[in-house]
Design an enzyme around this catalytic site. Structure first.
Site, PDB file in Angstrom:
ATOM      1  N   TYR A  91      51.235  36.896  40.437  1.00 31.84           N
ATOM      2  CA  TYR A  91      49.951  38.002  39.516  1.00 31.84           C
ATOM      3  C   TYR A  91      48.646  38.682  40.785  1.00 31.84           C
ATOM      4  CZ  TYR A  91      47.390  40.245  36.393  1.00 31.84           C
ATOM      5  OH  TYR A  91      46.788  41.156  35.348  1.00 31.84           O
ATOM      6  N   LYS A 164      51.210  38.130  34.016  1.00 31.89           N
ATOM      7  CA  LYS A 164      50.046  37.301  32.986  1.00 31.89           C
ATOM      8  C   LYS A 164      50.460  36.841  32.280  1.00 31.89           C
ATOM      9  CE  LYS A 164      45.812  38.802  32.610  1.00 31.89           C
ATOM     10  NZ  LYS A 164      44.907  39.645  33.353  1.00 31.89           N
TER      11      LYS A 164
END
Length: 543
Positions: A91, A164
């Protein structure tokens, strides 16, 4: 019976070298794998050694994504042991480079869905195909207009949704078989993409207005029909669209916007954690937010809602909040106010010389806030002059420079501790090393949304909550802020990211219990703790 190739190419079924000899015989895998049977633990050890050999973060990300595409259980077993190390790779911040190079690096869609505004008639078919018969409980969707730090990246932004969801699973144990990353391809205004012959998205500027909202509405309606247990998470939408979408759906379906609500909850939790240390009352605080975009306004809203949760009227709650943007303190006659800013503007009659409040220093000097939060992406704006002025009137100033990456932070943690002689209660938007000052080690909390959204999501899904309302969000913030060790000198105002998997479950139980108490669950749940533990997935092989 599936062929050996179909099994080994399906990341939800593939065990690789961990298939037992009995399984290999039953599934026609004899000869399709090396003869040695490995345990999951041995596979994790081998793959981590391979990971460590990669030359840079981008190569490490490509390796992890290849593993993700190959064997989902092994990927999450590996990530579970290295969450802190892997989160920046899968991420933020490494995902930004992956988005920029998405077209060049594309090999496999990683079980994501792609919905095109040019073909709204295909929404249902696209969702069915992307789900592949799986029971989808969680969707992270983006239109990639406002990816933090890099802006509009069109269909490339699907990597945000994928990353995510990886954090959701690694941190909170949400079953990867139940999640679906999506991108709404409504075009892009990024000329670099439109001129790139390799770009994979729609080659036109972003569609705006009613056509855009009709497309979003058709997506929501269709997704709700296909997936009746759905929790819908919005990510990195542009400022006006993000607020409008959340406002339209938040009281109708189980939905959440991380940029607006998640950032706000984590900042609120940091304030509550700081007040647990200083032993001061929440309703006595004056909060100044520097940077009044989506994140800043979202933080203001969560703080405002908490004032009301603690007994203040709307009018009283607004008096405790001050927004400062590029124009200075925001007043009722400030030009170009957004809908999210308008509830928090001030009257010029409140100040003797309102025109002077165009700078942060003058605003701090006039108001003397007890809480100063930065979401401005203007480096160094929390200067020594500003901070010392704040500290003249506040015994334990709460200062959160939340902008990231590092070069955009409003201040460094070590400076804030030094300038306030160790009295500041600090959280940063980036990881900050502990600060040694006058014999005390000050641990610096990171206001990372990952502290909140995985546990919140697990609790919402486990409880079958119908909506994510303010009472639920307040309970989550208090649970997170309550984890701090308030009696330890130099204690952090937020728990450390390396304990993420532990407190995410605690947070989920609190959220589920609150949903049950409110009576907002879709089905009767008697025991929040049991509901969370039944929903939680662990990366282990089964026969």
């Amino acid at each position: 019976m599936k062929t050996a190739q179909e099994i080994l190419n399906n990341p939800f079924m593939n065990k690789g070298t961990a298939f037992t000899m009995e399984e290999r015989k039953a599934l026609n895998l004899i000869g399709a794998l090396p003869p040695t049977v490995q345990t999951l633990e041995e596979q994790v050890e081998r793959t981590y050694k391979q990971f460590c050999k990669k030359a840079n973060n981008q190569e490490k990300r490509i390796y992890l994504m290849t593993l993700f595409n190959t064997n989902r259980i092994l990927f999450y077993a590996l990530m579970a042991q290295h969450v802190v190390e892997f989160m920046p790779i899968v991420y933020d911040p490494v995902v930004a480079d992956a988005i920029r190079q998405y077209d060049e690096l594309f090999m496999k869609p990683q079980d994501a869905g792609f919905l095109s505004i040019d073909h709204p008639e295909d929404i249902e078919t696209s969702l069915i195909n992307a789900a592949g018969g799986r029971d989808i409980r969680l969707i992270v969707v983006t239109d990639a207009e406002a990816i933090l730090g890099i802006g509009d990246w069109g269909v490339n932004g699907v990597a945000i949704s994928i990353g995510k969801l990886m954090v959701y699973t690694a941190a909170a144990g949400i079953n990867p078989d139940n999640v679906l990353p999506l991108v709404l391809d409504v075009g892009t205004n990024n000329k670099q993409l439109l001129d790139n012959p390799l770009y994979l998205g729609n080659r036109h500027e972003r569609v705006r207005g009613q056509a855009y909202y009709d497309f979003v509405d058709k997506f929501v309606t269709t997704a709700e029909k296909l997936f009746p247990h759905l929790y819908l998470h919005w990510e990195d939408f542009g400022r006006p669209n993000a607020a409008a979408i959340l406002k339209k759906y938040q009281e109708k379906i189980t939905t959440f916007n991380d940029d607006i609500q998640g950032t706000g909850i984590v900042a609120l939790a940091g304030i509550l954690g700081a007040l647990n240390i200083s032993k001061e009352k929440y309703t006595d605080q004056k909060v100044m937010i520097f940077g009044a975009g989506t994140a800043g306004a979202g933080i203001a809203h969560q703080i405002f809602e908490e004032f009301m949760q603690q007994g203040l009227s709307e009018e009283e709650a607004r008096k405790h909040i001050y927004l400062v943007d590029k124009q200075g303190l925001l007043f009722e006659d400030t030009n170009d106010l957004t809908e999210a800013q308008k509830p928090f503007v001030r009257q010029r009659s409140e100040f003797e010389n309102s025109a002077s409040l165009a700078t942060l220093y003058n605003a701090v000097k006039a108001i003397h806030p007890s809480v100063l939060i930065g979401t401005s992406t203007q480096p160094g704006k929390f200067s020594e002059e500003v901070v010392k002025e704040m500290a003249t009137a506040v015994k334990r100033p709460i200062i959160f420079p939340l902008s990231n990456p590092t070069e955009l932070a409003e201040a460094k943690a070590e400076d804030l501790i030094r300038w306030t002689d160790g009295h500041a209660l600090v959280a940063t938007g980036i990881p900050s090393a502990p600060v040694e000052y006058k014999g005390v080690t000050y641990n610096i909390g990171q206001a990372n949304n990952a502290l909140m959204y995985p546990g919140l999501g697990l609790g919402v899904i486990a409880s079958t909550a119908k909506v994510v309302n303010q009472t639920l969000l307040s309970a989550a913030a208090h649970a997170l802020g309550g984890i701090v060790n308030s009696d330890q000198p130099g204690a952090a105002v937020l728990p450390p990211v390396d304990k993420l998997t532990e407190f995410s479950e605690h947070l989920a139980i609190v959220v589920a219990q609150n949903a049950i108490q409110q009576g907002i669950t879709k089905k009767k749940i008697n025991n929040a703790q049991e509901a969370v533990r039944q929903m939680k997935w662990l990366p282990k092989y089964t026969e």
